[in-house]
Motif scaffolding. Structure first.
Motif, mmCIF file in Angstrom:
data_model
loop_
_atom_site.group_PDB
_atom_site.id
_atom_site.type_symbol
_atom_site.label_atom_id
_atom_site.label_comp_id
_atom_site.label_asym_id
_atom_site.label_seq_id
_atom_site.Cartn_x
_atom_site.Cartn_y
_atom_site.Cartn_z
ATOM 1 N N THR A 80 -34.808 -31.216 -35.255
ATOM 2 C CA THR A 80 -34.986 -32.333 -34.339
ATOM 3 C C THR A 80 -34.090 -33.506 -34.711
ATOM 4 O OG1 THR A 80 -37.283 -31.642 -34.047
ATOM 5 C CG2 THR A 80 -36.701 -33.814 -33.241
ATOM 6 N N ALA A 81 -33.972 -33.788 -36.001
ATOM 7 C CA ALA A 81 -33.098 -34.888 -36.440
ATOM 8 C C ALA A 81 -31.650 -34.606 -36.072
ATOM 9 C CB ALA A 81 -33.227 -35.092 -37.951
ATOM 10 N N GLY A 82 -31.213 -33.364 -36.280
ATOM 11 C CA GLY A 82 -29.830 -33.021 -35.966
ATOM 12 C C GLY A 82 -29.527 -33.157 -34.491
ATOM 13 N N MET A 83 -30.422 -32.675 -33.652
ATOM 14 C CA MET A 83 -30.205 -32.766 -32.216
ATOM 15 C C MET A 83 -30.234 -34.223 -31.746
ATOM 16 S SD MET A 83 -29.532 -31.476 -29.339
ATOM 17 C CE MET A 83 -29.619 -29.725 -29.745
ATOM 18 N N THR A 84 -31.184 -34.991 -32.265
ATOM 19 C CA THR A 84 -31.304 -36.398 -31.848
ATOM 20 C C THR A 84 -30.075 -37.183 -32.273
ATOM 21 O OG1 THR A 84 -33.701 -36.186 -32.118
ATOM 22 C CG2 THR A 84 -32.812 -38.415 -31.900
ATOM 23 N N ARG A 85 -29.623 -36.954 -33.486
ATOM 24 C CA ARG A 85 -28.423 -37.642 -33.971
ATOM 25 C C ARG A 85 -27.213 -37.270 -33.126
ATOM 26 N NH1 ARG A 85 -25.363 -35.389 -38.065
ATOM 27 N NH2 ARG A 85 -23.699 -36.703 -38.894
ATOM 28 N N PHE A 86 -27.108 -36.001 -32.750
ATOM 29 C CA PHE A 86 -25.985 -35.569 -31.913
ATOM 30 C C PHE A 86 -26.041 -36.261 -30.553
ATOM 31 C CE2 PHE A 86 -23.993 -32.839 -28.759
ATOM 32 C CZ PHE A 86 -22.763 -32.568 -29.347
ATOM 33 N N ASP A 130 -22.842 -42.482 -21.341
ATOM 34 C CA ASP A 130 -23.427 -42.198 -20.027
ATOM 35 C C ASP A 130 -24.045 -40.809 -19.928
ATOM 36 O OD1 ASP A 130 -21.030 -40.835 -20.114
ATOM 37 O OD2 ASP A 130 -20.469 -41.279 -18.040
ATOM 38 N N LYS A 131 -23.893 -40.008 -20.966
ATOM 39 C CA LYS A 131 -24.471 -38.661 -20.957
ATOM 40 C C LYS A 131 -25.606 -38.510 -21.960
ATOM 41 C CE LYS A 131 -20.220 -36.413 -19.379
ATOM 42 N NZ LYS A 131 -20.715 -36.295 -17.995
ATOM 43 N N ARG A 132 -26.058 -39.609 -22.539
ATOM 44 C CA ARG A 132 -27.122 -39.555 -23.540
ATOM 45 C C ARG A 132 -28.487 -39.582 -22.841
ATOM 46 N NH1 ARG A 132 -24.326 -43.908 -27.770
ATOM 47 N NH2 ARG A 132 -22.445 -42.619 -28.123
ATOM 48 N N PRO A 133 -29.272 -38.509 -22.951
ATOM 49 C CA PRO A 133 -30.538 -38.419 -22.212
ATOM 50 C C PRO A 133 -31.648 -39.232 -22.887
ATOM 51 C CG PRO A 133 -30.201 -36.439 -23.499
ATOM 52 C CD PRO A 133 -28.985 -37.296 -23.722
ATOM 53 N N ALA A 134 -31.915 -40.400 -22.364
ATOM 54 C CA ALA A 134 -32.842 -41.334 -23.011
ATOM 55 C C ALA A 134 -34.246 -40.747 -23.177
ATOM 56 C CB ALA A 134 -32.900 -42.632 -22.210
ATOM 57 N N GLU A 135 -34.723 -40.021 -22.185
ATOM 58 C CA GLU A 135 -36.076 -39.482 -22.273
ATOM 59 C C GLU A 135 -36.170 -38.390 -23.338
ATOM 60 O OE1 GLU A 135 -37.359 -38.231 -18.444
ATOM 61 O OE2 GLU A 135 -37.566 -40.278 -17.665
ATOM 62 N N VAL A 136 -35.153 -37.571 -23.420
ATOM 63 C CA VAL A 136 -35.144 -36.523 -24.448
ATOM 64 C C VAL A 136 -35.075 -37.154 -25.839
ATOM 65 C CG1 VAL A 136 -33.862 -34.553 -25.374
ATOM 66 C CG2 VAL A 136 -34.086 -34.853 -22.895
ATOM 67 N N ILE A 137 -34.225 -38.157 -25.985
ATOM 68 C CA ILE A 137 -34.106 -38.848 -27.274
ATOM 69 C C ILE A 137 -35.438 -39.460 -27.679
ATOM 70 C CG2 ILE A 137 -33.067 -40.850 -28.417
ATOM 71 C CD1 ILE A 137 -30.484 -40.155 -26.802
ATOM 72 N N ASN A 175 -37.878 -36.725 -28.757
ATOM 73 C CA ASN A 175 -37.529 -36.220 -30.086
ATOM 74 C C ASN A 175 -37.907 -37.210 -31.180
ATOM 75 O OD1 ASN A 175 -36.495 -33.891 -29.013
ATOM 76 N ND2 ASN A 175 -34.349 -34.418 -29.324
ATOM 77 N N GLN A 176 -37.681 -38.485 -30.939
ATOM 78 C CA GLN A 176 -38.014 -39.486 -31.954
ATOM 79 C C GLN A 176 -39.515 -39.549 -32.202
ATOM 80 O OE1 GLN A 176 -35.983 -42.982 -30.423
ATOM 81 N NE2 GLN A 176 -34.212 -42.596 -31.739
ATOM 82 N N GLY A 177 -40.305 -39.281 -31.163
ATOM 83 C CA GLY A 177 -41.745 -39.200 -31.366
ATOM 84 C C GLY A 177 -42.132 -38.031 -32.259
ATOM 85 N N ARG A 178 -41.492 -36.904 -32.066
ATOM 86 C CA ARG A 178 -41.737 -35.739 -32.927
ATOM 87 C C ARG A 178 -41.277 -36.012 -34.363
ATOM 88 N NH1 ARG A 178 -42.823 -30.771 -30.922
ATOM 89 N NH2 ARG A 178 -41.573 -29.765 -32.538
ATOM 90 N N LEU A 179 -40.153 -36.684 -34.479
ATOM 91 C CA LEU A 179 -39.649 -37.004 -35.816
ATOM 92 C C LEU A 179 -40.592 -37.942 -36.568
ATOM 93 C CD1 LEU A 179 -35.833 -37.429 -35.138
ATOM 94 C CD2 LEU A 179 -36.892 -35.765 -36.675
ATOM 95 N N LYS A 180 -41.181 -38.876 -35.845
ATOM 96 C CA LYS A 180 -42.105 -39.802 -36.517
ATOM 97 C C LYS A 180 -43.240 -39.032 -37.187
ATOM 98 C CE LYS A 180 -45.013 -43.870 -35.859
ATOM 99 N NZ LYS A 180 -45.587 -44.842 -34.887
ATOM 100 N N GLY A 181 -43.745 -38.006 -36.506
ATOM 101 C CA GLY A 181 -44.784 -37.184 -37.111
ATOM 102 C C GLY A 181 -44.301 -36.477 -38.371
#
Length: 212
Positions: A107-113, A121-128, A131-137
């Protein structure tokens, strides 16, 4: 014979393998993989290095393997370092490596990418945000586990530490601030004070500065 690690600086999974090799004292050298220009997708790479089109890949004579956890296990077999002192510890290390691969690093790798290596303009804010919510856990679990401990398993550095730290030293933002997680912060500091430790862009070729 010098082992070769096919890797590139931005890859946290490559860093896990490279750091294990560097701290083990084994003879190795990095081989730059030009991931951002499509090398891993090329027929040549898939035919000669890794049919899955991934990095890292370790080559030691006739032996070859991909996947950072498999490379770390091979480093342990060759060097006698970073494994457990007992059967139970070995399984606990394995459990944490699998946890990291599934819950933290993937998850960290995908979010960082998504946050740093795609055009804005191609960064999906909702997906990010998801993912950050999952990372917090994941951070909460790791931080709680490290309270009162120097290392994740046992009384020294193991592959559990070398796996879970893989993305946490990178400077690019992905929703991780060491100041928010004091036990993780102290653990990362201890690990970075180990003789021979190097940050990702100092250990592997292909950092952003090389392409600036």
């Amino acid at each position: 014979m010098t082992m070769k690690l096919y890797c590139f600086g931005e890859s946290g999974n490559s860093y896990k393998a490279a750091l294990a090799l560097e701290l083990s004292g084994l003879d190795w050298e990095p081989v730059f993989v030009d991931f951002f220009n499509g090398e891993t997708r090329s027929p040549e790479y898939r035919a000669n290095v890794n049919a899955l089109g991934e990095a890292p890949v370790l080559v030691d004579g006739d032996f070859k393997t991909g996947q950072s956890g498999a490379i770390q296990a091979y480093v342990t077999e060759k060097s006698g370092k970073f494994g457990g002192k007992t059967r139970d510890e070995n399984y606990e290390i394995f459990r944490w490596v699998l946890w990291d691969n599934h819950k933290l690093s993937s998850t960290a790798g995908m979010t960082r990418f998504l946050m740093n290596f795609l055009p804005e303009d191609k960064r999906p804010a909702e997906v990010i945000a998801f993912n950050q919510g999952r990372l917090k856990g994941a951070y909460e679990l790791l931080n709680a586990h490290l309270e009162g401990r120097d290392w994740i398993v046992g009384d020294g550095i193991t592959n559990a530490d070398l796996s879970c730290c893989g993305y946490l030293y990178y400077p690019e933002p992905f929703g991780f601030d060491r100041a928010d997680w004091p036990h993780i912060d102290a653990w990362l500091t201890r690990l970075s004070q180990t003789p021979g430790w190097k940050a990702p862009y100092d250990l592997m070729p292909g950092s952003p500065a090389d392409r600036a």
